[in-house]
Enzyme design. Structure first.
Site, PDB file in Angstrom:
ATOM      1  N   HIS A  55     -20.005   0.782  13.238  1.00  0.00           N
ATOM      2  CA  HIS A  55     -21.342   1.040  13.781  1.00  0.00           C
ATOM      3  C   HIS A  55     -22.381   0.705  12.715  1.00  0.00           C
ATOM      4  O   HIS A  55     -22.592   1.458  11.774  1.00  0.00           O
ATOM      5  CB  HIS A  55     -21.455   2.516  14.187  1.00  0.00           C
ATOM      6  CG  HIS A  55     -22.676   2.841  14.989  1.00  0.00           C
ATOM      7  ND1 HIS A  55     -22.631   3.175  16.320  1.00  0.00           N
ATOM      8  CD2 HIS A  55     -23.985   2.902  14.647  1.00  0.00           C
ATOM      9  CE1 HIS A  55     -23.845   3.431  16.763  1.00  0.00           C
ATOM     10  NE2 HIS A  55     -24.696   3.277  15.758  1.00  0.00           N
ATOM     11  N   HIS A  57     -26.374  -1.347  12.184  1.00  0.00           N
ATOM     12  CA  HIS A  57     -27.554  -2.033  12.718  1.00  0.00           C
ATOM     13  C   HIS A  57     -27.999  -3.112  11.730  1.00  0.00           C
ATOM     14  O   HIS A  57     -28.795  -2.856  10.823  1.00  0.00           O
ATOM     15  CB  HIS A  57     -28.687  -1.040  12.963  1.00  0.00           C
ATOM     16  CG  HIS A  57     -28.419  -0.063  14.063  1.00  0.00           C
ATOM     17  ND1 HIS A  57     -28.826  -0.271  15.362  1.00  0.00           N
ATOM     18  CD2 HIS A  57     -27.751   1.123  14.052  1.00  0.00           C
ATOM     19  CE1 HIS A  57     -28.444   0.756  16.107  1.00  0.00           C
ATOM     20  NE2 HIS A  57     -27.783   1.612  15.344  1.00  0.00           N
ATOM     21  N   GLN A 151     -32.385  -0.063  22.659  1.00  0.00           N
ATOM     22  CA  GLN A 151     -32.890   1.008  21.802  1.00  0.00           C
ATOM     23  C   GLN A 151     -33.932   1.889  22.500  1.00  0.00           C
ATOM     24  O   GLN A 151     -33.967   3.101  22.312  1.00  0.00           O
ATOM     25  CB  GLN A 151     -33.496   0.416  20.529  1.00  0.00           C
ATOM     26  CG  GLN A 151     -34.146   1.416  19.587  1.00  0.00           C
ATOM     27  CD  GLN A 151     -33.151   2.334  18.905  1.00  0.00           C
ATOM     28  OE1 GLN A 151     -32.593   2.027  17.869  1.00  0.00           O
ATOM     29  NE2 GLN A 151     -32.906   3.509  19.511  1.00  0.00           N
ATOM     30  N   HIS A 213     -24.660   4.850  22.215  1.00  0.00           N
ATOM     31  CA  HIS A 213     -25.283   5.910  21.423  1.00  0.00           C
ATOM     32  C   HIS A 213     -25.377   7.116  22.351  1.00  0.00           C
ATOM     33  O   HIS A 213     -26.206   7.144  23.260  1.00  0.00           O
ATOM     34  CB  HIS A 213     -26.683   5.500  20.975  1.00  0.00           C
ATOM     35  CG  HIS A 213     -26.714   4.501  19.870  1.00  0.00           C
ATOM     36  ND1 HIS A 213     -26.140   3.261  19.973  1.00  0.00           N
ATOM     37  CD2 HIS A 213     -27.290   4.563  18.631  1.00  0.00           C
ATOM     38  CE1 HIS A 213     -26.348   2.594  18.840  1.00  0.00           C
ATOM     39  NE2 HIS A 213     -27.036   3.359  18.013  1.00  0.00           N
ATOM     40  N   GLU A 216     -26.989  11.803  20.660  1.00  0.00           N
ATOM     41  CA  GLU A 216     -27.371  11.894  19.245  1.00  0.00           C
ATOM     42  C   GLU A 216     -28.550  12.867  19.137  1.00  0.00           C
ATOM     43  O   GLU A 216     -29.688  12.511  18.862  1.00  0.00           O
ATOM     44  CB  GLU A 216     -27.745  10.525  18.680  1.00  0.00           C
ATOM     45  CG  GLU A 216     -27.882  10.533  17.171  1.00  0.00           C
ATOM     46  CD  GLU A 216     -28.227   9.170  16.604  1.00  0.00           C
ATOM     47  OE1 GLU A 216     -28.305   9.074  15.357  1.00  0.00           O
ATOM     48  OE2 GLU A 216     -28.420   8.208  17.367  1.00  0.00           O
ATOM     49  N   ASP A 312     -23.949   2.884   9.899  1.00  0.00           N
ATOM     50  CA  ASP A 312     -25.090   3.015  10.801  1.00  0.00           C
ATOM     51  C   ASP A 312     -26.303   2.239  10.291  1.00  0.00           C
ATOM     52  O   ASP A 312     -26.704   1.244  10.884  1.00  0.00           O
ATOM     53  CB  ASP A 312     -25.445   4.471  11.061  1.00  0.00           C
ATOM     54  CG  ASP A 312     -26.273   4.656  12.331  1.00  0.00           C
ATOM     55  OD1 ASP A 312     -26.582   3.656  13.012  1.00  0.00           O
ATOM     56  OD2 ASP A 312     -26.601   5.801  12.661  1.00  0.00           O
TER      57      ASP A 312
END
Length: 423
Positions: A55, A57, A151, A213, A216, A312
């Protein structure tokens, strides 16, 4: 050409000290394997399969040092709002440059496999196009899976007549590998639930993996994980589905968690925890006791539910630090989840190797097994325990039998007299 690596401590090959490689593939693991064109002495160092960052970005890399923007609250949701404005006007070439730097960063620590969470809530799909090109350009040295990640939400985002859901589908048609989602960032529980159903439907339609996701948040009442698991179970899609973060599951009561553990085992759902990121982001509304935002990693391990760790973020709007060194992620994760029992140390490296490969569905090409590509790393420690205890450095990364990088073995000099006694 054949190569033989000798004097190795090999993960999950306790009785072997040598590795024979021919034409970029593992031929044998054992002892006294015979002659080879080249012999490399590893001097007792630990051999692991390459690190898998489950995971990451890439598109956000180092955006956190831009002086024009600052996440004052340090929260997930302010970072999302800031990113929505920041990404506008970014060109594909700028995005590719950032992604390449991120890949080089993490690869320098021994990572060869990345699941790249890539924002697609942009009518131009700039990040998705950049990520797909970077994936294809670097495929010989790094394996990247691109997640079409909305997102700003599948239904809470709309621009130029396109919703986040529309853009996810466009990204899949362009060649993204996984369907992403963020149900807890939709505007209502109903929209969040609908997004979960649509994620599974799109994955089946386009024959893609799923990585969401999911929950969270510190809200112990969040239930999108339960919904995702149920939808995956209905379609027999659990092994192809990953729930990332699931922070709220760490705040849920034990009776609910007990029931869900049984359903997770039944479905085969995968999990990713991001220890450093969620330790930093979660618990912002707590005083004390302060929740630390991690899902039930130890319980997943004990119940044979597949769970992996991921970095992440690296210096972005969500997380101001990070290096891409998965040894650091493992170290933080083991401390935070208390995975330091006697039975844990021999298997802990699975959290950043085999478990990530399982959720990426690359088991056929990954691992220290005869006939598979000769991809591995060398860590500066004689055993898995010492590597974890000392947070040992990666000395070399090998891809198809050739070095991606190799560091000189460290030398230590000291004038300290350890026998001197003090009064």
């Amino acid at each position: 050409m054949s190569k033989k690596f000798i004097n190795a401590s090999i993960y999950k090959h306790d009785d072997a000290s040598e590795i024979l490689v021919e034409n970029g593939k593992f031929v044998a693991f054992g002892n006294d394997l015979g002659d080879a064109d080249e012999v490399i002495d590893l001097q007792g160092r630990l051999v692991l399969p390459p690190y898998v960052d489950s995971h990451l970005h890439l598109d956000y890399y180092f955006t956190g040092q831009d002086p024009k923007i600052k996440n004052e609250s340090g929260t997930l949701f302010e970072a999302i709002d800031l990113w929505n404005d920041y990404k506008k006007g970014t060109t594909k070439e700028e995005m590719k440059e950032r992604m390449r730097k991120a890949v080089n960063d993490v690869a320098s620590y021994g990572t060869q496999y990345i699941r790249a969470q890539t924002d697609c809530t942009d009518p131009n799909l700039t990040g998705i196009k950049a990520a797909i090109e970077v994936r294809d350009e670097l495929k010989d040295n790094i394996t990247i899976q691109v997640v079409a990640f909305p997102q700003n939400g599948m239904y809470s985002f709309e621009e130029d007549g396109k919703t986040g859901r529309d853009l996810v589908e466009e990204a899949l048609k362009l060649g993204a590998d996984c369907v992403g989602g963020i149900p807890h960032n939709e505007w209502s529980p109903e929209d969040g639930a609908e997004s979960v159903k649509e994620i599974v439907r799109l994955a089946i339609k386009y024959d893609k993996l799923i990585d969401v996701h999911c929950d969270e948040t510190d809200d112990a009442e969040a239930r999108y994980l339960e919904q995702l698991n149920a939808e995956a179970m209905k379609q027999g899609y659990g092994p192809y589905t990953t729930a990332s973060h699931t922070c709220s599951f760490g705040s849920a009561d034990d009776a609910y968690a007990f029931r869900m553990m049984g359903l997770f085992r039944q479905s085969g759902l995968n999990f990713v925890s991001c220890p450093t990121e969620n330790l930093f982001l979660q618990g912002r509304q707590d005083t004390y006791p302060k929740r630390r935002g991690l899902t039930r990693v130890k319980e997943f391990v004990d119940n044979d539910i597949n769970v992996a760790f991921g970095q992440d973020s690296i210096v972005d709007l969500w997380y101001p630090a990070g290096s891409g060194n998965l040894m650091n992620i493992l170290d933080n994760g083991l401390h935070a989840t208390q995975l330091m029992r006697e039975q844990d140390f021999p298997r802990n490296f699975d959290l950043i190797t085999y478990n990530g490969a399982q959720l990426m569905r690359i088991e056929d090409e990954y691992g220290l097994d005869e006939g598979k590509p000769a991809n591995f790393i060398v860590v500066d420690a004689p055993t898995v325990f010492e590597a974890q205890r000392r947070r040992s450095d990666c000395l070399a990364s090998v891809r198809h039998g050739e070095y991606l990088f190799k560091k000189a073995l460290p030398k230590y000099e000291t004038e300290l007299d350890v026998t001197r006694k003090t009064k």
